[in-house]
Design a protein around this motif. Structure first.
Motif, PDB file in Angstrom:
ATOM      1  N   GLU A  74      34.522  29.179  85.950  1.00  0.00           N
ATOM      2  CA  GLU A  74      33.264  29.899  86.164  1.00  0.00           C
ATOM      3  C   GLU A  74      33.255  30.613  87.519  1.00  0.00           C
ATOM      4  O   GLU A  74      32.781  31.748  87.623  1.00  0.00           O
ATOM      5  CB  GLU A  74      32.081  28.931  86.059  1.00  0.00           C
ATOM      6  CG  GLU A  74      31.965  28.248  84.705  1.00  0.00           C
ATOM      7  CD  GLU A  74      32.063  29.219  83.545  1.00  0.00           C
ATOM      8  OE1 GLU A  74      31.355  30.251  83.549  1.00  0.00           O
ATOM      9  OE2 GLU A  74      32.863  28.957  82.624  1.00  0.00           O
ATOM     10  N   VAL A  75      33.770  29.970  88.538  1.00  0.00           N
ATOM     11  CA  VAL A  75      33.866  30.615  89.846  1.00  0.00           C
ATOM     12  C   VAL A  75      34.782  31.826  89.776  1.00  0.00           C
ATOM     13  O   VAL A  75      34.494  32.882  90.360  1.00  0.00           O
ATOM     14  CB  VAL A  75      34.376  29.620  90.911  1.00  0.00           C
ATOM     15  CG1 VAL A  75      34.714  30.344  92.216  1.00  0.00           C
ATOM     16  CG2 VAL A  75      33.322  28.548  91.183  1.00  0.00           C
ATOM     17  N   GLU A  76      35.876  31.684  89.048  1.00  0.00           N
ATOM     18  CA  GLU A  76      36.825  32.794  88.917  1.00  0.00           C
ATOM     19  C   GLU A  76      36.180  33.992  88.232  1.00  0.00           C
ATOM     20  O   GLU A  76      36.321  35.132  88.677  1.00  0.00           O
ATOM     21  CB  GLU A  76      38.049  32.339  88.129  1.00  0.00           C
ATOM     22  CG  GLU A  76      39.114  33.401  87.974  1.00  0.00           C
ATOM     23  CD  GLU A  76      40.321  32.920  87.203  1.00  0.00           C
ATOM     24  OE1 GLU A  76      41.260  33.718  87.006  1.00  0.00           O
ATOM     25  OE2 GLU A  76      40.344  31.744  86.771  1.00  0.00           O
ATOM     26  N   ASP A 107      31.151  20.960  96.490  1.00  0.00           N
ATOM     27  CA  ASP A 107      32.222  21.862  96.902  1.00  0.00           C
ATOM     28  C   ASP A 107      32.136  23.187  96.153  1.00  0.00           C
ATOM     29  O   ASP A 107      32.288  24.264  96.747  1.00  0.00           O
ATOM     30  CB  ASP A 107      33.576  21.203  96.659  1.00  0.00           C
ATOM     31  CG  ASP A 107      34.729  22.097  97.072  1.00  0.00           C
ATOM     32  OD1 ASP A 107      34.808  22.452  98.266  1.00  0.00           O
ATOM     33  OD2 ASP A 107      35.552  22.469  96.216  1.00  0.00           O
ATOM     34  N   PHE A 108      31.877  23.123  94.859  1.00  0.00           N
ATOM     35  CA  PHE A 108      31.819  24.360  94.085  1.00  0.00           C
ATOM     36  C   PHE A 108      30.565  25.168  94.390  1.00  0.00           C
ATOM     37  O   PHE A 108      30.580  26.395  94.301  1.00  0.00           O
ATOM     38  CB  PHE A 108      31.944  24.065  92.586  1.00  0.00           C
ATOM     39  CG  PHE A 108      33.375  23.983  92.140  1.00  0.00           C
ATOM     40  CD1 PHE A 108      34.056  25.116  91.718  1.00  0.00           C
ATOM     41  CD2 PHE A 108      34.065  22.790  92.202  1.00  0.00           C
ATOM     42  CE1 PHE A 108      35.377  25.054  91.344  1.00  0.00           C
ATOM     43  CE2 PHE A 108      35.397  22.707  91.825  1.00  0.00           C
ATOM     44  CZ  PHE A 108      36.060  23.847  91.392  1.00  0.00           C
ATOM     45  N   ARG A 109      29.480  24.498  94.757  1.00  0.00           N
ATOM     46  CA  ARG A 109      28.296  25.242  95.190  1.00  0.00           C
ATOM     47  C   ARG A 109      28.622  26.059  96.435  1.00  0.00           C
ATOM     48  O   ARG A 109      28.137  27.182  96.587  1.00  0.00           O
ATOM     49  CB  ARG A 109      27.135  24.293  95.470  1.00  0.00           C
ATOM     50  CG  ARG A 109      26.461  23.788  94.210  1.00  0.00           C
ATOM     51  CD  ARG A 109      25.406  22.753  94.509  1.00  0.00           C
ATOM     52  NE  ARG A 109      24.853  22.188  93.290  1.00  0.00           N
ATOM     53  CZ  ARG A 109      24.207  21.045  93.220  1.00  0.00           C
ATOM     54  NH1 ARG A 109      24.031  20.329  94.328  1.00  0.00           N
ATOM     55  NH2 ARG A 109      23.746  20.594  92.074  1.00  0.00           N
ATOM     56  N   ARG A 110      29.428  25.509  97.316  1.00  0.00           N
ATOM     57  CA  ARG A 110      29.852  26.264  98.504  1.00  0.00           C
ATOM     58  C   ARG A 110      30.650  27.503  98.097  1.00  0.00           C
ATOM     59  O   ARG A 110      30.537  28.564  98.712  1.00  0.00           O
ATOM     60  CB  ARG A 110      30.683  25.377  99.424  1.00  0.00           C
ATOM     61  CG  ARG A 110      29.904  24.218 100.031  1.00  0.00           C
ATOM     62  CD  ARG A 110      30.745  23.451 101.040  1.00  0.00           C
ATOM     63  NE  ARG A 110      30.056  22.244 101.478  1.00  0.00           N
ATOM     64  CZ  ARG A 110      30.312  21.024 100.999  1.00  0.00           C
ATOM     65  NH1 ARG A 110      31.265  20.860 100.111  1.00  0.00           N
ATOM     66  NH2 ARG A 110      29.637  19.986 101.438  1.00  0.00           N
ATOM     67  N   ALA A 162      29.584  31.364  98.867  1.00  0.00           N
ATOM     68  CA  ALA A 162      30.461  32.300  99.576  1.00  0.00           C
ATOM     69  C   ALA A 162      30.562  33.629  98.827  1.00  0.00           C
ATOM     70  O   ALA A 162      30.551  34.710  99.443  1.00  0.00           O
ATOM     71  CB  ALA A 162      31.848  31.685  99.763  1.00  0.00           C
ATOM     72  N   LEU A 163      30.633  33.575  97.505  1.00  0.00           N
ATOM     73  CA  LEU A 163      30.721  34.805  96.708  1.00  0.00           C
ATOM     74  C   LEU A 163      29.424  35.605  96.799  1.00  0.00           C
ATOM     75  O   LEU A 163      29.447  36.825  96.988  1.00  0.00           O
ATOM     76  CB  LEU A 163      31.027  34.460  95.250  1.00  0.00           C
ATOM     77  CG  LEU A 163      32.438  33.952  94.957  1.00  0.00           C
ATOM     78  CD1 LEU A 163      32.526  33.419  93.535  1.00  0.00           C
ATOM     79  CD2 LEU A 163      33.459  35.066  95.172  1.00  0.00           C
ATOM     80  N   TYR A 164      28.289  34.921  96.657  1.00  0.00           N
ATOM     81  CA  TYR A 164      27.007  35.629  96.744  1.00  0.00           C
ATOM     82  C   TYR A 164      26.777  36.187  98.144  1.00  0.00           C
ATOM     83  O   TYR A 164      26.266  37.304  98.304  1.00  0.00           O
ATOM     84  CB  TYR A 164      25.853  34.693  96.352  1.00  0.00           C
ATOM     85  CG  TYR A 164      25.738  34.428  94.873  1.00  0.00           C
ATOM     86  CD1 TYR A 164      25.679  35.473  93.964  1.00  0.00           C
ATOM     87  CD2 TYR A 164      25.678  33.120  94.387  1.00  0.00           C
ATOM     88  CE1 TYR A 164      25.569  35.227  92.606  1.00  0.00           C
ATOM     89  CE2 TYR A 164      25.566  32.865  93.024  1.00  0.00           C
ATOM     90  CZ  TYR A 164      25.512  33.927  92.138  1.00  0.00           C
ATOM     91  OH  TYR A 164      25.412  33.683  90.790  1.00  0.00           O
ATOM     92  N   ALA A 165      27.143  35.432  99.166  1.00  0.00           N
ATOM     93  CA  ALA A 165      26.948  35.904 100.541  1.00  0.00           C
ATOM     94  C   ALA A 165      27.747  37.176 100.789  1.00  0.00           C
ATOM     95  O   ALA A 165      27.279  38.105 101.466  1.00  0.00           O
ATOM     96  CB  ALA A 165      27.356  34.824 101.539  1.00  0.00           C
ATOM     97  N   GLU A 223      23.812  34.177 104.267  1.00  0.00           N
ATOM     98  CA  GLU A 223      24.167  32.811 103.891  1.00  0.00           C
ATOM     99  C   GLU A 223      22.969  32.086 103.272  1.00  0.00           C
ATOM    100  O   GLU A 223      23.116  31.361 102.282  1.00  0.00           O
ATOM    101  CB  GLU A 223      24.678  32.042 105.111  1.00  0.00           C
ATOM    102  CG  GLU A 223      25.955  32.596 105.709  1.00  0.00           C
ATOM    103  CD  GLU A 223      27.144  32.484 104.770  1.00  0.00           C
ATOM    104  OE1 GLU A 223      27.127  31.571 103.905  1.00  0.00           O
ATOM    105  OE2 GLU A 223      28.082  33.286 104.890  1.00  0.00           O
ATOM    106  N   ILE A 224      21.801  32.285 103.851  1.00  0.00           N
ATOM    107  CA  ILE A 224      20.606  31.634 103.302  1.00  0.00           C
ATOM    108  C   ILE A 224      20.262  32.224 101.940  1.00  0.00           C
ATOM    109  O   ILE A 224      19.946  31.505 100.987  1.00  0.00           O
ATOM    110  CB  ILE A 224      19.422  31.765 104.282  1.00  0.00           C
ATOM    111  CG1 ILE A 224      19.678  30.903 105.516  1.00  0.00           C
ATOM    112  CG2 ILE A 224      18.108  31.359 103.600  1.00  0.00           C
ATOM    113  CD1 ILE A 224      18.593  30.976 106.557  1.00  0.00           C
TER     114      ILE A 224
END
Length: 202
Positions: free
Chosen positions: A74-76, A128-131, A135-138, A156-157
């Motif tokens: 999903e991250v990919e 970990d995956f939420r981080r 990072a992708l959204y930021a 970041e927020i």
């Protein structure tokens, strides 16, 4: 001389491990983490329960592998959408839609990844995956600010809010689906995400 496995043996072991992980993933998608016992997974894989431990030292280790692989996909996919060329707001819009559609198309697994009760090892992986999502959204939010498409803000927020809000908004629909309301849900969720980032909504 120490015994070394032949390439054929290594290949058989790897194939058996892949089959076991695929079977465990299917069981988790159907019954959740708590009910995905070693016995249930072994039965789904067509092997003896003891054979599971030839590949994983514990149920927790197998659960972590299932989570990492499923969440990693999903991250990919999200990263691929967000890294496409074009307007950052349009990419954010597509990313939210794609993420939610994929979740709603595989509700059992998506619920397991996002919210189903799980043992601590899986909970740590969720963090970990939420981080990674953040990072992708930021990154895309910063691109939107730089392009003048989004107002100045703490990227970041905003990314943390997007990550949490999108997942939370999907929890109830995943647990209690309403197929007739899917398109409206997707439209509302995308609009909320755009408002969160300060983007103009359609």
């Amino acid at each position: 001389m120490a015994y070394r496995k032949t390439p054929a043996e290594i290949g058989r072991l790897e194939a058996a491990r892949e089959h076991l992980v695929a079977s465990a993933t299917a069981v988790v998608a159907e019954v959740g983490w708590a009910q995905a016992s070693v016995t249930a997974v072994a039965a789904a894989a067509g092997i003896a329960a003891g054979s599971v431990y030839q590949h994983f030292p514990s149920k927790a280790a197998l659960a972590v592998e299932v989570f990492r692989r499923a969440a990693g996909r999903e991250v990919e996919v999200l990263g691929q959408v967000l890294h496409e060329p074009g307007d950052p707001v349009e990419r954010l819009t597509r990313a939210v839609d794609v993420f939610a559609r994929r979740a709603l198309e595989n509700r059992g697994l998506a619920y397991a990844l996002l919210a189903a009760p799980a043992e601590p090892a899986v909970g740590a992986e969720r963090l970990d995956f939420r981080r990674r999502y953040r990072a992708l959204y930021a990154e895309v939010v910063r691109e939107g600010i730089a392009a003048g498409r989004l107002p100045g803000q703490n990227a970041e927020i905003t990314a943390a809010v997007l990550t949490g809000a999108i997942g939370e908004a999907l929890v109830d629909p995943l647990a209690d689906p309403d197929p007739d309301g899917t398109e409206q849900l997707l439209a509302d969720l995308t609009a909320a995400a755009l408002r969160c980032a300060g983007a103009p909504t359609p």
